[in-house]
Enzyme design. Structure first.
Site, PDB file in Angstrom:
ATOM      1  CB  THR A   1       4.994   6.755   2.683  1.00 57.72           C
ATOM      2  OG1 THR A   1       5.823   7.752   3.098  1.00 57.72           O
ATOM      3  CG2 THR A   1       4.092   6.351   3.832  1.00 57.72           C
TER       4      THR A   1
ATOM      5  CD  GLU B   1      -2.196  10.969  -1.001  1.00 58.12           C
ATOM      6  OE1 GLU B   1      -1.509  11.986  -0.875  1.00 58.12           O
ATOM      7  OE2 GLU B   1      -2.650  10.324  -0.042  1.00 58.12           O
TER       8      GLU B   1
ATOM      9  CE  LYS C   1      -0.996   2.638   2.711  1.00 58.50           C
ATOM     10  NZ  LYS C   1      -0.481   4.020   3.118  1.00 58.50           N
TER      11      LYS C   1
END
Lengths: 386, 386
Positions: free
Chosen positions: A182, A262, A171
Site C-alpha cells: 500500500t 508501522e 509513501k
C-alpha cells in the site's frame, strides 16, 4: 542535483499544507513534467475495491501521456461513491486550469482513511498553492507532503553515466501487501522513452520489488506507481539500462518502506531457493511472510522454524516435506524436514532477519520481504482512525 | 451422564500427568471404545507438512475402524523426521499392548511445539498409567490432559430424545485456521452408524463449523477430528438426526475454541449474505477474518468498515464494489460501497462483534468466525517456545 522526483531534468514539484490534515502538516504534493516528452506509465492496486483517484488515473494514463501528478495525504477518497469520483475529477480540473493543461493529462493519488469524503475547499486551494510553489528543487517538499504514518519522507535517485537520471518518491507504512504494497510512488526520468517501453519497464521493476514486499498482507484500495519521462536529457538509453535504473529506484524505495513499516522491529528477508518455478518461490515466500505466528515469534527473538514449515505446508508449490531445509540468520535450524543445528545458535538480536528456504524442487528462486508482528503494530492500527 | 467423550455409552477415558510437560500438568489422554461397534471416521489437517501422528492416524482410520485414541499435549511430534514416526508407532503399540488391541486400531494425536522429539519414556509410561485409570467418568480428565495454551478444558454433549448421545472434547487456542482450525477433537457416540456414514456426517459437520473458524489464519500440522461410534445404545438413528447432533457438538466446541483464542478480546462473527455461491461467501468471510488491519481496529473498538471493503476487494467472489453493504453490530456503516450510518453509532464495547456483509450478487450465505488481533496475541505467540 535535488532530491527525489526533481533529480531528473524537466521536472518541477511542490509540497504544501493545504489543510486536509487536521494538524497543519504538509498534505498536498504536485509533480509537473515540463517535457519535451510527456510519456508515462502506471500500475495500480489489484484490489477490486478501487479508490476514486485510481479509477480516474487508470483512464488518464491509458494514452501513455501524463503532464502532472497531484497527490494528497489526509484522506484516501476510497469507498466514497459517485461524489468521491466527482471530487477527484474536480481536483484534476483545478490542476489543469492552474497549469494550462487538459484534465486528462493529470494523474490523481490520495492516501489516508477510507470511507470519508475529502475537504474539497482545502484540496482545491491547496492545488493553487502548490502550483504557485512549483520548483526544480521541490522534490523533498513533495515527498514530505505525501506522508501519512510514514516516520520519514522517502526518496531515491539513480544517476546514469550516460547523462540521464531516474528519481522517485514513495509513501507507505501500513497495509503493505501483495500486488503492490500500500503505497504511492512517483518516478521521474529525463531519459527519453516511449510509453509502451515505460510500461514494460515499470511492470518488470515493480514485479520484483514492490510486489515482493508484504509487510502485513493487507492490500490497499489506492496503490499507485507512476513513471514519468521528460526526455530532457536528450538521451534514449537502451531498455535494459533504463529498466535497471528504474528497478534500482524501486528497490531502494521498497527497502525504505520496509524499514519504516508501522510498529515493526525487524526487517525480514525470505529467500526461497531451488523452487520448481519462480511463482512457486514467490508463493512460498509470501505464505511465510503472512504467518502471524512466525511474525510474533520473530518479534520475540524466537527462531521458530516449525512455523516456517507449517506456512510452507499451506502452499501448492512443488516440494517434499522431508526434503525441506530452513536456515535463520545463517544457522541451519531445519535439515530434511526435521531439526538441524540448535536453535540456540540463532542470533535474532538485530533488526535484520534472513530466512533461507531450500525447497529442493528445481532451480528457481525469489526473495520476499516482510516485518515482524509487534505490540506497536497492534497499537498503531487499533488507534489509527479513532 | 458424564462429561465429553464419556457421555455416550460404551466409552471409557482417562487423563494423566505423564511428565511430557515440564510443569507436571496433565498431558496424556486415552479414549477407548468398548463397542459393540468400532466404526470411526476422521478428518485431518490440509497442511502438506503433516505431523507424524497425522501420517500414522490417516492409515489407522483407513479401514473405518478405531478402538482407542491416545492424545498427548506437550509436544506436536511434527517435523521430527523418521524418528518421530517411529515414536508415534511405539506409542500406538504401547496402547495396543495395554488394551489387547492391534496397533492399527489406535489413533494417535499430538499437540505442542513443532520440531522436537517427544520424551518417549514419559509417553510410554503415561500410556500405561492412563490405561490403568480408564473410567466411564473419565471424560473431564481426558479433556483436561489435552490442553496446551487453552485456558479451559472444552467438552460438549448432545443427548437425543431417541436414546442415544453424542459427546466430544477439543483443544485449540492458537494456530486456529483454515481447513481445520488448529485443534484436536474427539467425538464419541453410542448411536450405531457405518464408517462410510460417519465419514460423510463428520465431513459435513466439520465443513460448516471448525472449517469456518479462522482465528489467526495459521494452519497447523496436527489438526485431527475423529468420531467414534460404539453403537452401545442399540439405536441406529437417521443420517440426518445423527448429522445434526454431530454438527451441534462441533459447533459448540468451535465456539469454545473461539472464545478461548490466545489473547483475543473479541469474538467476531462475519455473516456474508446474498453471495452468488456458498464458496464465494466463505471466501469473502475468510478474507475479512484474515485482515490484520481490521482485526487491530476491532481490538481498538474502531468500526473501520473501509478495511472490510479493502478485504472484500482482494477476493475473486462475484460482486460490484458500488453495491456492497456492511453493517457492524447492527449499524449500516456502509451502503452501496460508501459511507452510510455514522460510525459513531457503533457500540464495540462488548466481546461480541457481528459484521454483516451483503454482496447483492445472489442468494447464498455463510458465516465465518474470527477474533481480534490484540497485544496479548502478540505477547503469547512471541514467547511460546522460548
Amino acid at each position: 542535483m535535488t532530491a527525489g522526483v526533481t533529480a531528473a531534468g524537466g521536472f518541477r514539484a511542490a509540497g504544501v499544507a493545504a489543510g486536509i490534515k487536521a494538524g497543519g502538516a504538509a498534505d498536498l504534493a504536485l509533480v509537473v513534467n515540463d517535457g519535451p516528452s510527456d510519456a508515462a506509465a502506471a500500475v495500480f492496486t489489484a484490489n477490486r475495491v478501487k479508490a476514486a483517484p485510481v479509477l480516474w488515473s487508470q483512464q488518464a494514463v491509458a494514452d501513455g501521456r501524463i503532464r502532472a501528478v497531484v497527490l494528497n495525504s489526509g484522506g484516501a477518497n476510497a469507498c466514497t461513491g459517485p461524489g468521491g469520483f466527482t471530487d477527484t475529477h474536480a481536483t484534476a480540473e483545478q490542476v489543469a486550469n492552474a497549469l494550462g493543461l487538459g484534465a486528462g493529462d493529470v494523474l490523481v493519488c490520495s492516501t489516508g482513511l477510507i470511507g470519508e469524503r475529502l475537504p474539497m475547499a482545502a484540496v482545491l486551494s491547496g492545488v493553487d498553492m502548490a502550483a504557485a510553489a512549483l520548483s526544480v528543487d521541490g522534490g523533498a517538499d513533495a515527498a514530505e507532503a505525501i506522508r501519512t504514518t510514514d516516520s520519514v519522507a522517502k526518496t531515491a535517485v539513480v544517476a546514469s553515466a550516460g547523462g540521464w537520471t531516474v528519481g522517485g518518491m514513495a509513501k507507505g507504512a501500513g497495509m503493505l501487501a501483495p500486488g503492490l504494497a500500500t503505497m504511492l510512488c512517483v518516478i521521474t526520468t529525463d531519459a527519453a522513452a516511449e510509453p509502451a517501453e515505460l510500461d514494460a519497464i515499470l511492470r518488470q521493476a515493480v514485479r520484483r520489488t514492490f510486489d515482493r514486499l508484504d509487510s502485513d498482507g493487507c492490500m490497499s484500495t489506492n496503490d499507485t506507481v507512476v513513471v514519468l519521462s521528460s526526455g530532457a536529457s536528450g538521451v534514449h538509453p537502451s531498455r535494459e539500462d533504463l529498466e535497471q535504473a528504474v528497478a534500482e529506484v524501486c528497490a531502494d524505495l521498497a527497502s525504505q518502506l520496509l524499514a519504516d513499516a508501522e510498529g515493526a522491529t525487524k526487517e525480514v528477508e525470505i529467500e526461497v531457493r531451488n523452487a520448481a518455478t519462480e511463482d512457486d518461490a514467490v508463493e512460498v515466500g509470501r505464505s511465510i511472510a503472512r504467518n502471524n505466528l512466525l511474525k510474533c515469534a520473530l518479534f520475540g527473538n524466537d527462531p521458530n522454524w516449525g512455523r516456517v514449515l507449517a506456512a510452507i505446508g499451506t502452499t501448492a508449490a512443488a516440494f517434499e516435506p522431508d526434503l525441506l531445509d530452513v536456515s535463520i540468520n545463517g544457522v541451519q535450524v531445519c535439515i530434511a524436514g526435521a531439526a538441524g543445528q540448535s536453535r540456540e545458535l540463532v542470533d535474532l538480536s538485530g533488526r535484520s532477519v534472513l530466512i533461507g528456504v531450500d525447497l529442493h524442487a528445481g532451480s528457481e528462486h525469489a526473495t520476499v520481504f516482510t516485518n515482524d508482528l509487534s505490540h506497536a503494530y497492534v497499537e498503531e492500527n487499533s488507534a489509527y482512525s479513532s
